[in-house]
Design an enzyme around this catalytic site. Structure first.
Site, PDB file in Angstrom:
ATOM      1  N   VAL A 598      -6.122  18.693 -36.305  1.00  0.00           N
ATOM      2  CA  VAL A 598      -6.769  19.124 -37.537  1.00  0.00           C
ATOM      3  C   VAL A 598      -6.040  20.309 -38.152  1.00  0.00           C
ATOM      4  CG1 VAL A 598      -8.884  20.106 -38.482  1.00  0.00           C
ATOM      5  CG2 VAL A 598      -9.002  18.226 -36.833  1.00  0.00           C
ATOM      6  N   CYS A 599      -5.680  21.283 -37.332  1.00  0.00           N
ATOM      7  CA  CYS A 599      -5.021  22.478 -37.857  1.00  0.00           C
ATOM      8  C   CYS A 599      -3.698  22.121 -38.522  1.00  0.00           C
ATOM      9  CB  CYS A 599      -4.799  23.479 -36.728  1.00  0.00           C
ATOM     10  SG  CYS A 599      -4.184  25.070 -37.293  1.00  0.00           S
ATOM     11  N   THR A 600      -2.917  21.239 -37.874  1.00  0.00           N
ATOM     12  CA  THR A 600      -1.629  20.842 -38.444  1.00  0.00           C
ATOM     13  C   THR A 600      -1.814  20.114 -39.764  1.00  0.00           C
ATOM     14  OG1 THR A 600      -0.619  20.658 -36.267  1.00  0.00           O
ATOM     15  CG2 THR A 600       0.422  19.445 -38.056  1.00  0.00           C
ATOM     16  N   HIS A 603      -3.670  22.766 -42.582  1.00  0.00           N
ATOM     17  CA  HIS A 603      -3.087  24.044 -42.995  1.00  0.00           C
ATOM     18  C   HIS A 603      -1.573  24.113 -42.854  1.00  0.00           C
ATOM     19  CE1 HIS A 603      -7.037  25.623 -43.583  1.00  0.00           C
ATOM     20  NE2 HIS A 603      -7.381  25.471 -42.324  1.00  0.00           N
TER      21      HIS A 603
END
Length: 1011
Positions: A598-600, A603
């Site tokens: 999710v972070c990759t 953002h």
């Protein structure tokens, strides 16, 4: 003969899967193609079917000969009612119904020189050598692409003559190689550094490349192709850039595909100096033997006025004698080839040559149609020039088991063509088989056609069961040839079963629409599989394949399995106790559907796939989940004060914060879409840069925004830019659909409206609930509750919102438009090369490129293996697993590996083995079961499981063991699992063992406890 008209607009929904194989330019050329097909027996029918499904512009059929019984073994357009009718005229209506875009005509007279001038490609099937030489010479003279295709029993032949200077514009199926740029130096030569150094291995010295999307050194964007050199450090020399502007950021380097020119000899020359497609010297020699066999068969027919009689030794010896008398073949330099004629192959070919087999027609017809496509589209390398295929391995290795002339004589039935190869005894065996077909998609339809034609399950106690839970969509019609436009929306299994019965009225086929998966084992259980002789799997996910294969291993059923991707195809057979079990590609199951971090994705995206996943999540959150959330709670505002309030508040705040206020008209939707554009591509990026500024340094001294992370830049809205406008257009229409409001497709009017609207004011956080969304505080603040109640009141007074379910195949619904635009803008934020609309649709929709030719070929290959499975016990050497790449003329068939053998204390087993223990009467106890395993197999069990339930552990306390050991096994399972045992129809409990002394990699065979 009617004059073909010009094609209309391309139906991209119909050809969506094929477009990913061919590309739009090649597809447009295909729709302008004009083909003459002479010969409408089984092979000709296959060529016609494939060409019409693929969307050739016009197809003219030629075959004045009357339909006979042997035709029905492979010619699925004909039936008993067509006997004595002209094959071409009887087939025309059925061929035309496959695709309303294709003009299908019939030519009744002779093939003349004037007639040939109307066509780009001419295909002859089931023709005499004299006709082939005559037509081939005329086609070569007038630069008309010419093909000859033929099958004789278990051997097939294909010849291509595309002229002496045929230019192939695109050699491969792959998209041009594209890589993101990290930096370009000013110099001579300029040095290009790729964002991913590993990408350099895909480029080669001398490749031509172009550039796009570069900021700063804009002189390279759209420049003439430049030749590169690949350096040892993975950088690329790209020529002189010394006078260009300084490189700033972004951009991509893209390979320029090269064309290639091929030169083909005319048929008369190629007959004596054949160039054959083969993967080894042994295959070359075998192809030369088959080449001479076809020449001898032509000579026999010319002299005798008939083909050899089925399995007639005298006719076969005559053919062998004729082959001995043929002129020797010549090598590529004109030298005589000193090759020994393989008389055993020649004799077997002659004995079985009178037969007509559906799978042989399917395979050769698929390859022939692919070559026609190459000729028209100038895409992919054509065959150079002869292809020979044989399946003589379908015959018993023991010559005493070969058919005899009496058993193979014509019976005046639809199976005469097949009986001429295998005999009536084998035909009766086929008719009594009970087979399960899992999947009624493209491969499933082809398999069902093949099963109907060969008579599988068409008599006595035989039968077919077709399982598929899906419904027919328009995009299916270009490959799944049992379906028609009027079938859209109906269950695939039911329609396929009806169509198969029309192909063969004796076929006994049962459709089932329940999925074959772990949730339906009460349907597909012991009783069901006890009535099945074998399984054919035509599935499009590895998870489903693994499950079906596991069922076949459990029940010891043969498995025929095939798959395709574009022009790549595979067909495999898995025989209990003979071959290895199904394994599938390494890590395929684990990677299938695996989500991005999710972070990759949200953002720190680095690839187009990351931006597309983000865009797909945006669609789901904005237009589906938000509507569902509002609908769930707009009528129950009082629930905000009950015990669920801490969980509901954050979710409702987020939804209302994003949606704002309920729109009343189209302009309100546009205002919302424009605001969300700013939130995503400007305000959100500005906030991210406040947290992580471009010059932020980590504790170790490195920049936070270091490779592979790309520092983003906010975008400024500009209605004159296509992607900016497309995003607002798509988002506003989706927002309108969700609220039941009319939308608009008028882009000029939208652009004018946007120019009059004020730009949204930058917001640090959500404007409705400033500070609330970022807080994890769930304290029940009455002020927060009241503000939310007021905001929700807007929706409670109107009709429920409509959650939008993502649909990739409707190009008018704005779903793909939104995802494409959102991902492209996100890519611009981060300097990533964006995916175009076609690529976005394929990636987000998880679309597998597909084309009718590959599907037909792998289905034919599986039916050949079916013959061996049904024929009786065969050694592993008789079976074949096949792999093909039609675009590259690669064909491989190999003997499947043997199952791996494991041993433990004298016990030997494979993946097909099991330890069988009868429950007994009265039923044995757990103690008795453990004693039996130790006495009979020397196994001291330390753990016993059923599924995930632990039934026994040697580490249990003496008190617990004393409690469990006296229990009957079914009583024990029922107590531990809490459900009835045995379940209705269950005959076996499958248990798993762990034993003393085992190694870490020991996997004991399952214990089958027979009830």
């Amino acid at each position: 003969m009617d004059a073909p008209g010009s094609p209309g607009l391309l139906d991209e929904e119909l050809y969506s899967r094929q477009l990913y194989v061919l590309g739009l330019p090649a597809m447009q050329r295909l729709r302008e193609g004009k083909v003459l097909l002479s010969g409408l027996q089984g092979l000709g029918a296959e060529v016609a079917k494939n060409l019409v499904l693929m969307g050739v512009g016009s197809l003219t059929l030629h075959d004045p000969h009357p339909t006979c019984w042997s035709d029905l073994a492979a010619q699925f357009f004909l039936s008993e009612q067509d006997l004595a009718r002209s094959r071409a005229e009887a087939s025309q209506e059925h061929v035309a119904k496959l695709n309303g875009d294709v003009q299908v005509h019939v030519h009744i007279g002779d093939i003349t020189e004037d007639l040939l001038l109307d066509f780009q490609v001419v295909v002859l099937t089931a023709s005499t050598l004299e006709e082939q030489l005559k037509v081939g010479a005329l086609c070569h003279k007038h630069r008309i692409c010419f093909l000859v295709a033929d099958t004789r029993g278990l051997v097939g032949q294909l010849f291509c003559d595309f002229g002496e200077d045929f230019t192939v514009q695109d050699l491969t199926e792959e998209e041009p190689l594209t890589a993101a740029i990290q930096h370009i130096s000013q110099g001579s030569p300029g040095i290009l550094t790729l964002r991913k150094a590993a990408d350099a291995r895909f480029f080669c010295d001398g490749d031509l490349v172009t550039f796009s999307g570069i900021e700063g050194m804009i002189e390279l964007n759209g420049c003439a192709p430049r030749r590169i050199r690949v350096q040892d450090d993975g950088t690329l020399e790209i020529g002189n850039t010394a006078t260009f502007s300084r490189y700033l950021r972004g951009g991509a380097v893209t390979e320029v595909k090269r064309s290639n020119t091929v030169s083909h000899k005319p048929l008369d020359a190629a007959l004596l100096q054949p160039r054959v497609v083969a993967q080894s010297s042994q295959e070359v020699h075998r192809a030369h033997c088959l080449h001479q066999a076809f020449r001898a068969l032509h000579k026999f027919q010319h002299l005798s006025g008939r083909p050899p009689h089925p399995w007639d030794p005298a006719d076969a010896e005559t053919v062998v004698g004729l082959a001995r008398g043929l002129k020797p073949l010549k090598g590529t330099k004109g030298e005589p080839l000193e090759e020994q004629l393989d008389e055993a192959i020649m004799r077997t070919v002659a004995l079985s040559s009178a037969g007509v087999l559906s799978p042989m027609a399917s395979i050769l017809g698929a390859v022939a149609a692919q070559e026609v496509l190459k000729a028209i589209c100038r895409k992919f390398m054509p065959l150079d020039q002869w292809l020979y295929f044989d399946a003589l391995d379908c015959l018993p290795e023991d010559r005493d088991l070969l058919p005899n002339p009496k058993d193979c004589a014509p019976r005046g039935c639809r199976y005469d063509g097949q009986i001429a190869v295998f005999g009536t005894v084998f035909q009766k065996k086929l008719s009594h088989q009970r087979y399960l077909l899992v999947g009624a998609g493209a491969i499933g339809c082809e398999l069902l056609k093949g099963f109907a034609l060969v008579g599988l399950g068409a008599g006595g106690s035989g039968g077919l069961t077709v399982v598929d839970m899906d419904h027919i969509e328009r995009s299916n019609l270009s490959r799944q040839f049992l379906f028609r436009p009027q079938d859209i929306g109906r269950p695939k299994a039911e329609v396929a079963a009806e169509a198969a019965r029309r192909l063969n009225s004796d076929l006994q086929v049962t459709p089932l629409t329940h999925p074959l998966d772990p949730t339906k084992e009460h349907i597909y259980g012991d009783d069901f599989f006890s009535r099945v002789d074998g399984v054919a799997a035509a599935l499009d996910t590895f998870r489903a394949r693994y499950y079906v294969a596991a069922r076949c291993t459990h029940y010891l059923k043969p498995l025929l399995e095939a798959g395709t991707q574009g022009t790549l195809g595979s067909a495999s057979v898995f025989m209990p106790g003979v071959t290895e079990g199904y394994r599938g590609p390494a890590s395929a199951s684990a990677s299938e559907g695996a989500p991005q971090a999710v972070c990759t994705g949200h953002h720190f995206p680095t690839t187009a796939e990351h931006t597309l996943q983000w865009a797909r999540d945006e669609f789901e959150g904005l237009f589906c989940l938000s509507a569902e959330t509002i609908n769930c709670h707009q009528q129950a505002l009082t629930s905000l004060a009950d015990r669920d309030r801490p969980h509901l508040l954050p979710r409702l705040q987020g939804v209302v914060g994003v949606l704002g206020h309920r729109p009343r008209n189209w302009q309100d939707c546009v205002v919302w879409a424009l605001g969300h554009w700013h939130l995503c591509f400007h305000d959100g990026i500005m906030q991210l840069l406040r947290h992580y500024p471009p010059d932020k340094v980590l504790k170790d001294g490195t920049l936070f925004w270091s490779s592979p992370k790309q520092c983003p830049q906010p975008l400024e809205f500009d209605a004159s830019q296509d992607m900016h406008l497309l995003y607002v257009l798509a988002a506003a229409n989706l927002y309108a659909q969700m609220h039941g409001l009319p939308g608009s497709k008028d882009q000029p009017a939208l652009r004018e409206m946007l120019e009059l609207l004020p730009l949204p004011v930058f917001q640090h956080s959500d404007p409705t609930f400033s500070g609330d969304l970022a807080s994890s505080d769930t304290e029940l603040d009455p002020g927060r509750v009241e503000r939310l109640r007021v905001a929700l009141q807007d929706w409670s007074e109107g009709s429920p919102l409509k959650p939008l379910r993502f649909e990739k195949d409707d190009d008018s619904n704005f779903h793909i438009d939104f995802v494409t635009a959102a991902a492209s803008l996100r890519a611009q934020n981060y300097g990533i090369l964006p995916a175009n609309r076609t690529q976005s649709k394929r990636i987000v929709g998880q679309i597998i490129p597909a084309i009718a030719t590959t599907t037909a070929a792998v289905a034919g290959l599986l039916v050949l293996e079916l013959f061996k499975v049904v024929g009786g016990p065969r050694p592993r050497s008789a079976f074949r697993c096949s792999y093909l790449r039609l675009a590259e003329n690669f064909f491989s068939r190999h003997v499947p590996p043997a199952p791996a053998i494991q041993t433990f204390h004298g016990l030997t087993w494979t993946c097909w083995s099991r330890l069988t223990v009868p429950a007994g009467q009265p039923e044995r106890t757990l103690r008795s079961l453990l004693d039996h395993l130790q006495e009979q197999h020397g196994l001291r069990v330390k753990m016993l499981l059923q599924g995930k339930a632990l039934l026994y552990s040697a580490g249990w306390s003496p008190e617990k063991q004393a409690q469990y050991l006296p229990l009957r096994v079914t009583e024990l399972v029922q107590r531990v699992r809490g459900k009835q045992v045995p379940e209705p129809g269950q005959r076996v409990l499958v248990l798993e063992l762990s034993c003393e002394g085992e190694d870490d990699d020991t996997a004991f065979p399952p214990l089958h406890y027979k009830l």
